[in-house]
Scaffold this active site. Structure first.
Site, PDB file in Angstrom:
ATOM      1  N   GLN A  56      36.282  42.728  34.614  1.00 32.09           N
ATOM      2  CA  GLN A  56      36.129  41.869  35.796  1.00 32.09           C
ATOM      3  C   GLN A  56      35.551  42.618  36.982  1.00 32.09           C
ATOM      4  O   GLN A  56      34.888  42.025  37.829  1.00 32.09           O
ATOM      5  CB  GLN A  56      37.490  41.248  36.174  1.00 32.09           C
ATOM      6  CG  GLN A  56      38.024  40.239  35.185  1.00 32.09           C
ATOM      7  CD  GLN A  56      39.023  40.848  34.234  1.00 32.09           C
ATOM      8  OE1 GLN A  56      38.934  42.038  33.893  1.00 32.09           O
ATOM      9  NE2 GLN A  56      39.997  40.070  33.794  1.00 32.09           N
ATOM     10  N   ASP A  64      48.797  38.614  41.392  1.00 33.40           N
ATOM     11  CA  ASP A  64      49.001  37.346  40.700  1.00 33.40           C
ATOM     12  C   ASP A  64      50.404  36.802  40.920  1.00 33.40           C
ATOM     13  O   ASP A  64      50.624  35.602  40.784  1.00 33.40           O
ATOM     14  CB  ASP A  64      48.732  37.523  39.206  1.00 33.40           C
ATOM     15  CG  ASP A  64      47.257  37.595  38.914  1.00 33.40           C
ATOM     16  OD1 ASP A  64      46.681  36.575  38.497  1.00 33.40           O
ATOM     17  OD2 ASP A  64      46.652  38.668  39.126  1.00 33.40           O
ATOM     18  N   ARG A 118      39.639  31.907  37.062  1.00 28.95           N
ATOM     19  CA  ARG A 118      40.718  32.899  37.076  1.00 28.95           C
ATOM     20  C   ARG A 118      40.950  33.335  38.514  1.00 28.95           C
ATOM     21  O   ARG A 118      40.223  32.943  39.427  1.00 28.95           O
ATOM     22  CB  ARG A 118      40.340  34.121  36.206  1.00 28.95           C
ATOM     23  CG  ARG A 118      38.917  34.578  36.419  1.00 28.95           C
ATOM     24  CD  ARG A 118      38.677  35.997  36.042  1.00 28.95           C
ATOM     25  NE  ARG A 118      39.375  36.910  36.932  1.00 28.95           N
ATOM     26  CZ  ARG A 118      38.947  37.203  38.170  1.00 28.95           C
ATOM     27  NH1 ARG A 118      37.851  36.653  38.673  1.00 28.95           N
ATOM     28  NH2 ARG A 118      39.640  38.040  38.913  1.00 28.95           N
ATOM     29  N   GLY A 119      41.989  34.150  38.695  1.00 34.37           N
ATOM     30  CA  GLY A 119      42.347  34.606  40.030  1.00 34.37           C
ATOM     31  C   GLY A 119      43.423  33.708  40.599  1.00 34.37           C
ATOM     32  O   GLY A 119      43.277  32.487  40.634  1.00 34.37           O
ATOM     33  N   ALA A 120      44.515  34.305  41.055  1.00 31.91           N
ATOM     34  CA  ALA A 120      45.706  33.537  41.431  1.00 31.91           C
ATOM     35  C   ALA A 120      45.440  32.397  42.417  1.00 31.91           C
ATOM     36  O   ALA A 120      45.802  31.247  42.144  1.00 31.91           O
ATOM     37  CB  ALA A 120      46.789  34.481  41.964  1.00 31.91           C
ATOM     38  N   ASN A 140      49.813  42.611  39.157  1.00 33.18           N
ATOM     39  CA  ASN A 140      48.371  42.478  39.303  1.00 33.18           C
ATOM     40  C   ASN A 140      47.712  42.950  38.012  1.00 33.18           C
ATOM     41  O   ASN A 140      48.381  43.422  37.086  1.00 33.18           O
ATOM     42  CB  ASN A 140      47.867  43.286  40.506  1.00 33.18           C
ATOM     43  CG  ASN A 140      46.427  42.957  40.864  1.00 33.18           C
ATOM     44  OD1 ASN A 140      46.101  41.794  41.112  1.00 33.18           O
ATOM     45  ND2 ASN A 140      45.563  43.941  40.874  1.00 33.18           N
ATOM     46  N   LYS A 141      46.411  42.812  37.943  1.00 30.20           N
ATOM     47  CA  LYS A 141      45.670  43.149  36.733  1.00 30.20           C
ATOM     48  C   LYS A 141      46.060  44.521  36.194  1.00 30.20           C
ATOM     49  O   LYS A 141      46.248  45.471  36.947  1.00 30.20           O
ATOM     50  CB  LYS A 141      44.165  43.105  37.035  1.00 30.20           C
ATOM     51  CG  LYS A 141      43.266  43.405  35.847  1.00 30.20           C
ATOM     52  CD  LYS A 141      43.530  42.448  34.678  1.00 30.20           C
ATOM     53  CE  LYS A 141      43.339  41.000  35.068  1.00 30.20           C
ATOM     54  NZ  LYS A 141      43.745  40.076  33.975  1.00 30.20           N
TER      55      LYS A 141
END
Length: 379
Positions: free
Chosen positions: A211, A252, A63-65, A262-263
């Site tokens: 996370q 993201d 995960r993570g852009a 973003n999250k």
């Protein structure tokens, strides 16, 4: 097809990389550090085909852009190297998570290299090598971007907060687990730590999948940083007590007007930061900026399964929930579970990229900074 085996690393520099390409005798594979198993155990997930990698992306094992872009590129190379349908793999990979624009960027990079090689008359193996070379180049570029973002971000912090002793609040996870290097927002905090200018890293736990608690705290501990974990809804009291000097988050997707996806939970932090006159800083590579998305309202926000909210994952305990977790809500409870929220540009103090800092955040300034990079998606 995916397989797993456990392994542990001694430190951040020699530990398990978040993603790597490997070529065992059975054939090439993409190997991931399974982030769903952290911090309890460090387990690698071995993907032998694109469907396995797609599942790893959807399950948040990777995960993570920025890292998703790298994973997408390696996924195309994997399909090509193993003789699978590259078109089918590219479509599946690019659509695995809709909000993170880097994923489709990485897929396009490797796919374009593959198609160009075929157009030059290359045979399948040679075209596969071209796709792999593009993926490896993207991996290197992201590592280099991480270093440059850390430098620009630390300089900005020192400008906004002279004297050091920075108390930084961060949300979700933005370190080496999301990057080819040391990360985005976390890399800035790490640079401040190494320079002796980080007083405290406040870590939002980041519900519902934690996370921050599972991953950012894991990275902070391994780097010897002074950090404190807090529940997301404790952030307001932290601001009110004057304990936050700056907010640092990743992204993201950044729309052309500077709106930042973003999250989930990032937008409330921006509102709190504005009210309390605290800088709200976004750190992201230019590959996260999407000129094809004009403004924040145009960003497609991924909706995650409801069981992530109605259940708590606890692998060591008996489970009875539909998602494999322990139910914390009555059976049949409906849940609202967007993966991201969108912060408008007027609430963003600055966007830090590897090409420089955008502040104030306007469409024109963002396009100008991102236009310095050949890999920018702003044109």
């Amino acid at each position: 097809m995916a397989d797993q085996y456990a392994q542990s690393g001694e430190d951040m520099s020699t530990g398990i990389p978040a993603i790597r390409w490997d070529e065992p005798p059975e054939g090439p594979v993409v190997v991931l550090l399974d982030q769903t198993r952290l911090p309890g155990e460090e387990v690698e997930l071995v993907c032998t085909d694109a469907p396995a990698l797609v599942e790893a992306i959807r399950s948040l094992a990777v995960r993570g852009a920025p890292l998703l872009g790298i994973a997408g590129a390696y996924g195309v190379a994997l399909a090509a190297a193993r003789g699978f349908d590259v078109d089918e793999a590219a479509v599946a990979l690019a659509g695995a998570r809709p909000t993170a624009v880097n994923l489709s960027v990485g897929v396009r990079r490797a796919r374009s290299a593959y198609d160009a090689a075929l157009a030059r008359g290359a045979v399948g193996e040679q075209a596969a090598e071209a796709a792999l070379a593009a993926a490896r180049q993207l991996h290197r570029e992201d590592a280099e971007a991480s270093v440059r973002m850390a430098g620009h971000g630390l300089a900005l912090l020192d400008e906004l907060l002279p004297g050091g002793g920075h108390r930084i609040l961060t949300h979700c996870n933005t370190g080496y687990l999301v990057s080819g290097g040391e990360g985005t927002a976390f890399a800035v905090a790490l640079a401040a730590h190494r320079a002796g200018r980080l007083r405290r890293l406040w870590v939002d736990e980041t519900r519902p999948l934690l996370q921050g608690a599972r991953l950012t705290a894991y990275e902070a501990a391994r780097n010897g940083m002074a950090y404190t974990l807090l529940t997301d809804n404790a952030a307001g009291s932290l601001f009110a007590a004057g304990e936050v000097d700056a907010v640092l988050i990743g992204a993201d997707r950044v729309a052309a007007d500077g709106s930042v996806a973003n999250k989930i939970g990032s937008y409330p932090l921006a509102v709190l930061a504005r009210y309390h006159h605290v800088p709200f800083i976004v750190v992201a590579p230019v590959t996260t900026v999407d000129a094809q998305t004009p403004e924040g309202a145009d960003i497609e926000v991924e909706q995650r399964p409801g069981y992530e909210v109605t259940e708590i994952a606890a692998p060591s305990m008996p489970v009875t929930g539909a998602g494999g977790g322990i139910p914390v809500a009555p059976l049949g409870t409906q849940a609202y579970n967007p993966a991201f929220d969108v912060t408008p540009p007027e609430l963003v103090t600055a966007i830090v990229t590897e090409e420089g800092v955008v502040s104030p955040v306007t469409a024109e300034a963002l396009a100008e900074v991102c236009g310095r990079s050949r890999g920018a998606t702003v044109g």
